[in-house]
Design a protein around this motif. Structure first.
Motif, PDB file in Angstrom:
ATOM      1  N   THR A 154       0.813  -1.225   0.000  1.00 30.67           N
ATOM      2  CA  THR A 154       0.000   0.000   0.000  1.00 30.67           C
ATOM      3  C   THR A 154       0.844   1.272   0.000  1.00 30.67           C
ATOM      4  O   THR A 154       0.279   2.375   0.009  1.00 30.67           O
ATOM      5  CB  THR A 154      -0.943   0.026   1.218  1.00 30.67           C
ATOM      6  OG1 THR A 154      -0.172   0.120   2.432  1.00 30.67           O
ATOM      7  CG2 THR A 154      -1.810  -1.224   1.264  1.00 30.67           C
ATOM      8  N   ALA A 194      -3.653  -3.501  -2.060  1.00 31.60           N
ATOM      9  CA  ALA A 194      -3.279  -2.270  -2.767  1.00 31.60           C
ATOM     10  C   ALA A 194      -4.467  -1.706  -3.544  1.00 31.60           C
ATOM     11  O   ALA A 194      -4.762  -0.505  -3.477  1.00 31.60           O
ATOM     12  CB  ALA A 194      -2.103  -2.536  -3.702  1.00 31.60           C
ATOM     13  N   ASP A 197      -7.082  -0.254  -1.136  1.00 29.70           N
ATOM     14  CA  ASP A 197      -6.671   0.968  -0.451  1.00 29.70           C
ATOM     15  C   ASP A 197      -7.015   2.204  -1.267  1.00 29.70           C
ATOM     16  O   ASP A 197      -7.528   3.194  -0.733  1.00 29.70           O
ATOM     17  CB  ASP A 197      -5.171   0.906  -0.163  1.00 29.70           C
ATOM     18  CG  ASP A 197      -4.712   2.019   0.761  1.00 29.70           C
ATOM     19  OD1 ASP A 197      -5.542   2.555   1.516  1.00 29.70           O
ATOM     20  OD2 ASP A 197      -3.505   2.347   0.737  1.00 29.70           O
TER      21      ASP A 197
END
Length: 322
Positions: A154, A194, A197
């Motif tokens: 992230t 990822a 997020d």
């Protein structure tokens, strides 16, 4: 002692994960209060977990051809934990003075988060071993490595190619390098976290995306707290510099939305073709030109935009439930 964090001993891996999630939630709530956080709160953590679960459940059938159900169930626990924990620690490069914008150094918070979480998990593992509980309820080395990988996935950074590519519309473009590293063996957990997020616009739509953008700005610009929360223009410190800060953030919100759409195919390239199709058609359903146009129409970005217009847009208590 770590044993004080549970009322009854865990009897399954799911219950062990829940113990860690309880620890994480407590840390996030403490960080939020101590560091005056408005975006990196428990709400954000739960939202990323929700989006990660949506992604995983949607593509799970495509994974079942190569993985056993028991493996997929364990993956789901790791995805949920990684998602809720990924921003547990927030560190700024300057002391948290409220009169200047707060700055971050890429990766520092994520590394600190991973280290703190892994330390807790290792201590928990040892405490459970000391009680001679079934080893199946412990975190394995692979579990821990997967969680660390997912948190580091992230990390957002400035794009070194900002403004030079078809998917970068701003010199301040941000992206997640993890999704672009063709040499790394990126895990399915890392890719999902990822995407989740930065997946607010694509999965939840325009309103939530804009609200989160304003919360990010508020968290890093505490000197404008009264203005953002309550539309308060009375402060003597509200001036042309304030107008430019708001205008720059407004433009960033628009540009980031455009980049989210433009980067999407690159960022899902690591998934199998069937999974990519599912992500396009059933998960990231708001990531289209129509919603980009809605954002462009709503967010004031013209050079001559007045301070009053910008405050009207940014005022959270007027425009959103907070």
């Amino acid at each position: 002692m770590i044993q004080d964090s549970w009322e009854t001993e865990p009897s399954s891996f799911a219950e062990t994960v829940q113990l860690v999630e309880n620890f994480v939630k407590g840390e996030i709530i403490r960080e939020t209060k101590e560091k005056q956080l408005y975006y990196h709160t428990i709400d954000h953590a739960l939202a990323v977990k929700r989006r990660a679960n949506i992604i995983f459940k949607a593509i799970k059938p495509t994974l079942s051809t190569s993985q056993l159900l028991i493996e997929l169930n364990r993956l789901e626990y790791l995805i949920g934990l990684s998602a809720i924990a990924h921003d547990m620690v927030q560190q700024f490069s300057l002391s948290p003075e409220i009169k200047i914008p707060r700055k971050r150094i890429a990766g520092i918070s994520e590394i600190a988060t991973a280290n703190k979480l892994i330390e807790y998990i290792n201590n928990l593992n040892q405490a459970l071993l000391d009680r001679q509980l079934d080893s199946d309820i412990l975190f394995t080395d692979w579990d821990i490595a997967t969680i660390k990988d997912a948190i580091l996935a992230t990390i957002c950074d400035r794009d070194p190619q900002a403004g030079k590519t078809a998917y970068s519309f701003s010199p301040y473009s941000i992206y997640q390098p993890y999704l672009y590293d063709s040499q790394a063996k990126n895990s399915i957990v890392g890719r999902i976290i990822a995407l989740a997020d930065l997946g607010t616009l694509g999965i939840e739509g325009v309103e939530q995306y804009i609200k989160e953008g304003i919360l990010v700005f508020l968290e890093d610009n505490l000197d404008l707290k009264d203005l953002i929360l309550n539309c308060d223009l009375s402060s003597s410190s509200v001036n042309e510099s304030t107008r430019l800060r708001l205008l720059n953030m407004a433009r960033f919100i628009v540009n980031l939305a455009r980049e989210r759409q433009a980067r999407f195919e690159l960022e899902i390239a690591g998934f199998a073709p069937q999974a990519r199709q599912i992500l396009r058609e059933r998960v990231f359903i708001y990531l289209d030109k129509e919603n980009i146009h809605k954002i462009q129409a709503r967010v004031p970005t013209e050079d001559n935009t007045s301070l009053a217009e910008l405050v009207d847009f940014f005022c959270l208590n007027k425009n959103f439930d907070v």
